[in-house]
Design an enzyme around this catalytic site. Structure first.
Site, mmCIF file in Angstrom:
data_model
loop_
_atom_site.group_PDB
_atom_site.id
_atom_site.type_symbol
_atom_site.label_atom_id
_atom_site.label_comp_id
_atom_site.label_asym_id
_atom_site.label_seq_id
_atom_site.Cartn_x
_atom_site.Cartn_y
_atom_site.Cartn_z
ATOM 1 N N LEU A 245 0.841 -0.927 -0.028
ATOM 2 C CA LEU A 245 0.055 -0.011 -0.679
ATOM 3 C C LEU A 245 0.808 1.540 0.115
ATOM 4 O O LEU A 245 0.607 2.544 -0.786
ATOM 5 C CB LEU A 245 -1.193 0.310 1.210
ATOM 6 C CG LEU A 245 -2.512 1.333 0.994
ATOM 7 C CD1 LEU A 245 -2.961 1.034 0.236
ATOM 8 C CD2 LEU A 245 -2.381 0.990 2.889
ATOM 9 N N TYR A 246 2.577 1.848 0.647
ATOM 10 C CA TYR A 246 3.162 2.376 0.341
ATOM 11 C C TYR A 246 3.624 2.624 -0.640
ATOM 12 O O TYR A 246 3.629 3.728 -0.911
ATOM 13 C CB TYR A 246 4.020 1.919 1.398
ATOM 14 C CG TYR A 246 5.513 2.752 1.116
ATOM 15 C CD1 TYR A 246 4.796 4.349 2.401
ATOM 16 C CD2 TYR A 246 6.798 2.748 0.657
ATOM 17 C CE1 TYR A 246 5.931 4.965 1.603
ATOM 18 C CE2 TYR A 246 7.589 3.890 0.778
ATOM 19 C CZ TYR A 246 7.292 4.606 1.872
ATOM 20 O OH TYR A 246 8.451 5.711 0.734
ATOM 21 N N ALA A 247 4.031 1.188 -1.753
ATOM 22 C CA ALA A 247 4.344 1.881 -2.560
ATOM 23 C C ALA A 247 3.034 2.223 -3.860
ATOM 24 O O ALA A 247 3.065 3.060 -4.343
ATOM 25 C CB ALA A 247 5.216 0.616 -3.144
#
Length: 437
Positions: A245-247
């Site tokens: 999700l960060y990416a």
């Protein structure tokens, strides 16, 4: 009035009809019911509702916004310090807003900008994702000593951002504020949306609406490359298959940045950082918590891929990354937007996405061996299959574009950088080394 009483009493006792006597209610009772009849009529009730609504509305409209008042009070009380911090040593210097200023990269970049003569104002909300005490120490031991004033506030606070841009005419924004970490998304996914997308849009809106829109340099991430198997990772490679999700939020940020660049003429440079490490680093990074656990004689888990595949990272020392950030600011062209006057942009604005790495991937096994050597403590190791939590098996930056655009030349190898980190760590945490060799 006394003389009228007998007359009134007499009138009250006169029967309304001749013939059969019927007692009549006193006049006070009669008047009360007449009034009740009129006030209970639908038309009168409607007017009473309208009247009361207007009074309530006027009351609330007359009250100043508590949030806006607090911002105005805070910024006005600190306006002298903010303007002083924002003043460059010469007219050629930049005036830079650094978001995430008490973060790892933010603190180092702010100090470097200030020391070379630029005006710098920091903004940070002291996110408790990791030790706030470490962030506070960065402020007192690095930023305060360099003369960088930090406004405590959130990038999601659009009122605060607008007032800050009204107070200082920034030439550049170095946007580093973000929800960091790949694995934490498994715990609090909404924090990534709030900070990395909503917060980024707020910063872009504030910049777009400034009297003179500044150039934006912001931190993307090598995580956008996902499971890319082509090495080294190039800015031309596809990045539409993120594995965390960060990416995904960082990739979304790149797309949003491009939209603001195209529509509003904001000059934007996105920097894809590759595993930044060094003194004052983040405790959630492997080199940091490996050091802590090795010193405490705790077992460390070393990830490996399928069939005992090697996990490797393109570790990039903090000083090299800061040099890249400053070069990106120096080479950023002016925004072509017309700010709050609402007119169309004057022309196409600069848009760049650039890798900042060391282009020398090192295995996690070698990282641990170097830490053992520097700490003079044998690590208790346990090999673990890398979980499917968003981590990728390796990263490797192609920095040819950074060399061409920024004159970027990373110069610190992993052993040299770790030596500096270990020295800082032992001093900061007041650790007395006890060799176990």
């Amino acid at each position: 009035m006394t003389a009228l009483k007998p007359i009134l009493n007499h009138i009250d006792t006169i029967p309304p009809n001749t013939g059969k006597f019927k007692p009549v209610k006193p006049s006070v009772y009669f008047i009360h019911h007449r009034l009740r009849f009129h006030t209970s009529s639908p038309k009168c009730a409607l007017w009473w509702i309208i009247f009361l609504s207007l009074i309530i509305m006027l009351f609330f409209l007359s009250q100043p916004s508590t949030t806006a008042h607090l911002h105005t009070t805070m910024l006005s009380s600190k306006s002298t310090l903010i303007r002083l911090s924002a003043t460059p040593r010469s007219t050629q210097g930049h005036i830079v807003l650094v978001t995430g200023a008490v973060g790892f990269v933010g603190a180092h970049a702010s100090v470097a900008l200030k020391r070379r003569g630029d005006g710098v104002v920091g903004l940070d909300n002291y996110n408790p994702y990791y030790d706030v005490g470490l962030k506070t120490s960065r402020k007192t031991q690095l930023l305060d000593r360099a003369g960088v004033f930090v406004v405590k506030g959130d990038i999601n606070d659009d009122v605060l951002l607008r007032e800050l841009f009204d107070l200082v005419q920034f030439t550049h924004v170095l946007h580093l504020a973000a929800q960091a970490g790949v694995r934490y998304a498994m715990i609090d996914p909404s924090s990534y949306i709030k900070s990395n997308i909503d917060g980024f849009v707020n910063v872009l809106e504030a910049a777009k609406n400034a009297v003179v829109p500044p150039a934006i340099v912001w931190a993307s991430s090598s995580s956008v490359y996902g499971l890319n198997s082509k090495v080294p990772f190039s800015e031309q490679d596809r990045t539409d298959h993120p594995v965390s999700l960060y990416a995904a939020t960082k990739k979304a940020g790149e797309a949003i940045a491009h939209a603001y660049n195209h529509i509003h003429g904001l000059s934007i440079t996105g920097l894809r950082f590759f595993t930044v490490y060094g003194p004052w680093g983040r405790p959630d990074m492997a080199y940091f918590f490996f050091t802590k656990d090795i010193l405490n004689r705790k077992q460390i888990s070393i990830f490996e891929g399928e069939n005992h595949g090697t996990i490797a990272r393109d570790f990039t020392y903090i000083d090299d990354v800061v040099k890249g950030c400053l070069s990106a600011i120096d080479t950023a062209k002016r925004s072509t937007g017309n700010g709050r006057n609402g007119r169309k942009k004057k022309g196409e604005a600069q848009f760049r996405i650039i890798n900042l790495g060391n282009t020398s991937p090192v295995s996690v096994h070698k990282l641990v061996r170097l830490l053992e050597k520097l700490l003079k403590v044998k690590a208790k190791k346990k090999m673990v299959l890398m979980p499917r939590n968003g981590d990728v098996p390796f990263t490797h930056a192609d920095i040819s574009l950074a060399r061409m655009e920024l004159g970027y030349k990373p110069s610190v190898d992993l052993e040299t950088g770790l030596r500096k980190f270990v020295k800082w760590y032992l001093d900061y945490y007041d650790v007395k080394k006890k060799s176990s060799w």
